[in-house]
Design an enzyme around this catalytic site. Structure first.
Site, PDB file in Angstrom:
ATOM      1  CB  CYS A 113     -31.373  26.842  14.691  1.00 18.97           C
ATOM      2  SG  CYS A 113     -29.746  26.117  14.483  1.00 18.97           S
ATOM      3  CG  HIS A 254     -33.961  24.963  11.812  1.00 21.94           C
ATOM      4  ND1 HIS A 254     -33.138  25.819  11.136  1.00 21.94           N
ATOM      5  CD2 HIS A 254     -33.151  24.165  12.567  1.00 21.94           C
ATOM      6  CE1 HIS A 254     -31.874  25.567  11.472  1.00 21.94           C
ATOM      7  NE2 HIS A 254     -31.857  24.563  12.331  1.00 21.94           N
ATOM      8  CG  ASN A 284     -28.606  23.844  10.659  1.00 21.77           C
ATOM      9  OD1 ASN A 284     -28.956  25.017  10.634  1.00 21.77           O
ATOM     10  ND2 ASN A 284     -28.711  23.085  11.738  1.00 21.77           N
TER      11      ASN A 284
HETATM   12  N1  COA Z   1     -19.665  10.397   7.450  1.00 29.70           N
HETATM   13  C1  COA Z   1     -19.592   9.086   7.701  1.00 29.70           C
HETATM   14  N2  COA Z   1     -19.894   8.561   8.904  1.00 29.70           N
HETATM   15  C2  COA Z   1     -20.265   9.397   9.864  1.00 29.70           C
HETATM   16  C3  COA Z   1     -20.369  10.799   9.680  1.00 29.70           C
HETATM   17  C4  COA Z   1     -20.019  11.284   8.395  1.00 29.70           C
HETATM   18  N3  COA Z   1     -20.086  12.592   8.106  1.00 29.70           N
HETATM   19  N4  COA Z   1     -20.769  11.374  10.826  1.00 29.70           N
HETATM   20  C5  COA Z   1     -20.949  10.386  11.713  1.00 29.70           C
HETATM   21  N5  COA Z   1     -20.638   9.196  11.148  1.00 29.70           N
HETATM   22  C6  COA Z   1     -20.675   7.872  11.754  1.00 29.70           C
HETATM   23  C7  COA Z   1     -20.568   7.909  13.252  1.00 29.70           C
HETATM   24  O1  COA Z   1     -19.226   8.012  13.634  1.00 29.70           O
HETATM   25  C8  COA Z   1     -21.199   6.606  13.616  1.00 29.70           C
HETATM   26  O2  COA Z   1     -20.239   5.609  13.461  1.00 29.70           O
HETATM   27  P1  COA Z   1     -20.137   4.383  14.508  1.00 29.70           P
HETATM   28  O3  COA Z   1     -21.470   3.698  14.436  1.00 29.70           O
HETATM   29  O4  COA Z   1     -19.001   3.589  13.966  1.00 29.70           O
HETATM   30  O5  COA Z   1     -19.884   5.039  15.824  1.00 29.70           O
HETATM   31  C9  COA Z   1     -22.270   6.376  12.542  1.00 29.70           C
HETATM   32  O6  COA Z   1     -21.927   7.274  11.477  1.00 29.70           O
HETATM   33  C10 COA Z   1     -23.672   6.635  12.986  1.00 29.70           C
HETATM   34  O7  COA Z   1     -23.693   7.848  13.679  1.00 29.70           O
HETATM   35  P2  COA Z   1     -25.025   8.394  14.257  1.00 29.70           P
HETATM   36  O8  COA Z   1     -24.718   9.640  15.034  1.00 29.70           O
HETATM   37  O9  COA Z   1     -25.800   7.330  14.946  1.00 29.70           O
HETATM   38  O10 COA Z   1     -25.814   8.746  12.914  1.00 29.70           O
HETATM   39  P3  COA Z   1     -27.225   9.370  12.767  1.00 29.70           P
HETATM   40  O11 COA Z   1     -28.069   8.554  11.894  1.00 29.70           O
HETATM   41  O12 COA Z   1     -27.803   9.815  14.077  1.00 29.70           O
HETATM   42  O13 COA Z   1     -26.901  10.714  11.967  1.00 29.70           O
HETATM   43  C11 COA Z   1     -26.641  13.058  12.350  1.00 29.70           C
HETATM   44  C12 COA Z   1     -26.044  11.664  12.534  1.00 29.70           C
HETATM   45  C13 COA Z   1     -25.702  14.069  12.971  1.00 29.70           C
HETATM   46  C14 COA Z   1     -26.784  13.323  10.861  1.00 29.70           C
HETATM   47  C15 COA Z   1     -28.027  13.100  13.010  1.00 29.70           C
HETATM   48  O14 COA Z   1     -27.951  12.619  14.325  1.00 29.70           O
HETATM   49  C16 COA Z   1     -28.592  14.496  13.053  1.00 29.70           C
HETATM   50  O15 COA Z   1     -28.896  15.065  12.027  1.00 29.70           O
HETATM   51  N6  COA Z   1     -28.813  15.048  14.260  1.00 29.70           N
HETATM   52  C17 COA Z   1     -29.355  16.373  14.404  1.00 29.70           C
HETATM   53  C18 COA Z   1     -28.314  17.387  14.103  1.00 29.70           C
HETATM   54  C19 COA Z   1     -28.889  18.739  13.925  1.00 29.70           C
HETATM   55  O16 COA Z   1     -29.721  18.931  13.089  1.00 29.70           O
HETATM   56  N7  COA Z   1     -28.418  19.693  14.711  1.00 29.70           N
HETATM   57  C20 COA Z   1     -28.808  21.053  14.646  1.00 29.70           C
HETATM   58  C21 COA Z   1     -30.151  21.207  15.216  1.00 29.70           C
HETATM   59  S1  COA Z   1     -30.612  22.865  15.121  1.00 29.70           S
END
Ligand code: COA
Length: 328
Positions: A113, A254, A284
Site C-alpha cells: 500500500c 492511505h 482499500n
Molecule cells: N462481518 C462480520 N463479522 C466479522 C467480519 C465481517 N466481515 N470480519 C470479522 N468478523 C468478526 C470476527 O470473526 C470476530 O468474531 P469473533 O469475535 O466471534 O471471533 C469479530 O468480527 C471481531 O473481529 P476483530 O478482528 O476483532 O474486529 P476488528 O474491530 O479488529 O475489525 C478489521 C476487523 C479487519 C476491520 C480491522 O482489524 C482492520 O481494519 N484492520 C486493519 C486492516 C487493514 O487496513 N489492512 C490493510 C492495511 S494497509
C-alpha cells in the site's frame, strides 16, 4: 534548486460496483458490521479481461492529458503494485507500450500500500538528481483477483483501481515536492502477505486447495501498527518541513479503514475537514488509494496554489511513507 512538481493527476476506477449488500450474499457479514468497523460502503471490481495494466494506462492517460505532456516526453515510469499482470516482466513496461512512451524506461515497485509514495520518493530523487525531467508515477491494483471471497475477514476490505501523477522538473521552485520519507520493517511480513505463488511456494494443487494464492492478514495487529506508523511518518514529514498540523490544507492518508484514518488524524491533531476520505466508496485499493484521492481532490478544485498537502501511507512489508507537497 530543482524540485519535482505535479503537472497532472489521473485515475481510473472499474465500472462495476460491489456494495456491502452484495457481500451479504457471499459471506456471513452485514452492511452494518462493515460500515461500523471500516467505514466502507462499496468498492469497485475489475471486469473479466480488465487488468491492472488497463486501469494503470487509463489513469496515466488522464494525468498526461491534464499535464498537456505527450507520452513521448516521459523519461521514467514507476508503477507501484502487488497485483501486476505477470510475475514478470513488469506491468510498467506494458503501460509504457500502451502509452507509446518510447523514451521512458519503466519498472514496477513492490511496497504494497506504500507503493505509490515509494514511487513518488524515487521519482523525486530522479528529478532532483538531474537525470530526467518528466516522470509518471502510478499506483494500480486488481486486488479482487487475490482475495478469498469466502473469507469475511479480508474480502470486505479491498477493491480495485488506479491513480497516476505526472511529475516534471521545476527550477528554483518554492512549490512542488518538499520532502519524501520511506521506512520498512520486514519483521512483520506474515501479518499481511500473499504466501503463494512466488518461488518460495510454487504453484501446486495443494497450494490452490489451501488458498495459498490469497491475501492473508491479521487485521487486529495490522490496525495497531498502521495507526502508529501513519502517525510517526506524518509527524516526521511535518517536522522536516517546520510545519504543524494547522499548516496543512489537505491530509490524504492511505484509505484502508475509516477508523485508522480517524485515529491517525486525532493523534497528529488534524481536524476532520483537513482529512480527505473516500474509503466509503472504494475500500482499500492498496497503492492506488492515495493517487486516486489526490486526483479526486484536484479535479474537485480542493487544492490551491501554495497549499500544503500531506500524503501518508502504510502497507504490507511493513512499509510506510510520506510526501509533503506545496501545490502549484
Ligand atoms: N462481518 C462480520 N463479522 C466479522 C467480519 C465481517 N466481515 N470480519 C470479522 N468478523 C468478526 C470476527 O470473526 C470476530 O468474531 P469473533 O469475535 O466471534 O471471533 C469479530 O468480527 C471481531 O473481529 P476483530 O478482528 O476483532 O474486529 P476488528 O474491530 O479488529 O475489525 C478489521 C476487523 C479487519 C476491520 C480491522 O482489524 C482492520 O481494519 N484492520 C486493519 C486492516 C487493514 O487496513 N489492512 C490493510 C492495511 S494497509
Amino acid at each position: 534548486m530543482i524540485r519535482a512538481r505535479i503537472a497532472g493527476t489521473g485515475s481510473c476506477m472499474p465500472e462495476k460496483v460491489m456494495t456491502n449488500f452484495d457481500l451479504e450474499k457471499l459471506v456471513d457479514t452485514t452492511n452494518d458490521w462493515i460500515v461500523t468497523r471500516t467505514g466502507i460502503k462499496e468498492r469497485r471490481i475489475a471486469a473479466e479481461g480488465e487488468f491492472t495494466s488497463d486501469l494503470a494506462t487509463r489513469a496515466a492517460e488522464r494525468a498526461l492529458e491534464m499535464a498537456g505532456i505527450p507520452a513521448s516526453e516521459i523519461d521514467l515510469i514507476v508503477l507501484g503494485t502487488v497485483t501486476g499482470d505477470y510475475p514478470w516482466p513488469s506491468t510498467a513496461c506494458i503501460v509504457q507500450n500502451n502509452l507509446g512512451a518510447k523514451n521512458a524506461y519503466a519498472y514496477d515497485l513492490s511496497a504494497a500500500c506504500s507503493g505509490f509514495l515509494y514511487g513518488l520518493g524515487c521519482a523525486s530523487d530522479f528529478i532532483q538528481s538531474g537525470r530526467g525531467k518528466k516522470v509518471l508515477v502510478i499506483g494500480a491494483e486488481t486486488l479482487s483477483r487475490i482475495l478469498d471471497w469466502t473469507d469475511r475477514n479480508t474480502c470486505v476490505l479491498f477493491g480495485d483501481g488506479a491513480g497516476a501523477v505526472v511529475l516534471e522538473a521545476a527550477e528554483n521552485s518554492e512549490t512542488g515536492l518538499l520532502s519524501t520519507h520511506m521506512h520498512s520493517d520486514g519483521s512483520y511480513l506474515d501479518l499481511l502477505y500473499q504466501p503463494g505463488f512466488g518461488t518460495r511456494m510454487m504453484p501446486s494443487v495443494q497450494g490452490v486447495e489451501t488458498g495459498a494464492f490469497f491475501l492473508k492478514m491479521q487485521g487486529n495487529e495490522v490496525f495497531k501498527v498502521a495507526v502508529r506508523s501513519l502517525t510517526d511518518i506524518s509527524n516526521e514529514a511535518l517536522a522536516a518541513n517546520n510545519l504543524s498540523a494547522e499548516d496543512i490544507a489537505l491530509f490524504i492518508p492511505h484509505q484502508a479503514n475509516k477508523r485508522i484514518l480517524e485515529a491517525t488524524a486525532k493523534r497528529i491533531k488534524m481536524k476532520e475537514e483537513q482529512v480527505y476520505v473516500n474509503v466509503h466508496r472504494y475500500g482499500n485499493t492498496s497503492s492506488a488509494t492515495i493517487p486516486v484521492a489526490l486526483d479526486e481532490a484536484n479535479r474537485a478544485g480542493l487544492l490551491k496554489v501554495d497549499d500544503n498537502v500531506l500524503l501518508s501511507a502504510f502497507g504490507g512489508g511493513f512499509t510506510w511513507a510520506s510526501a509533503l507537497i506545496r501545490w502549484s
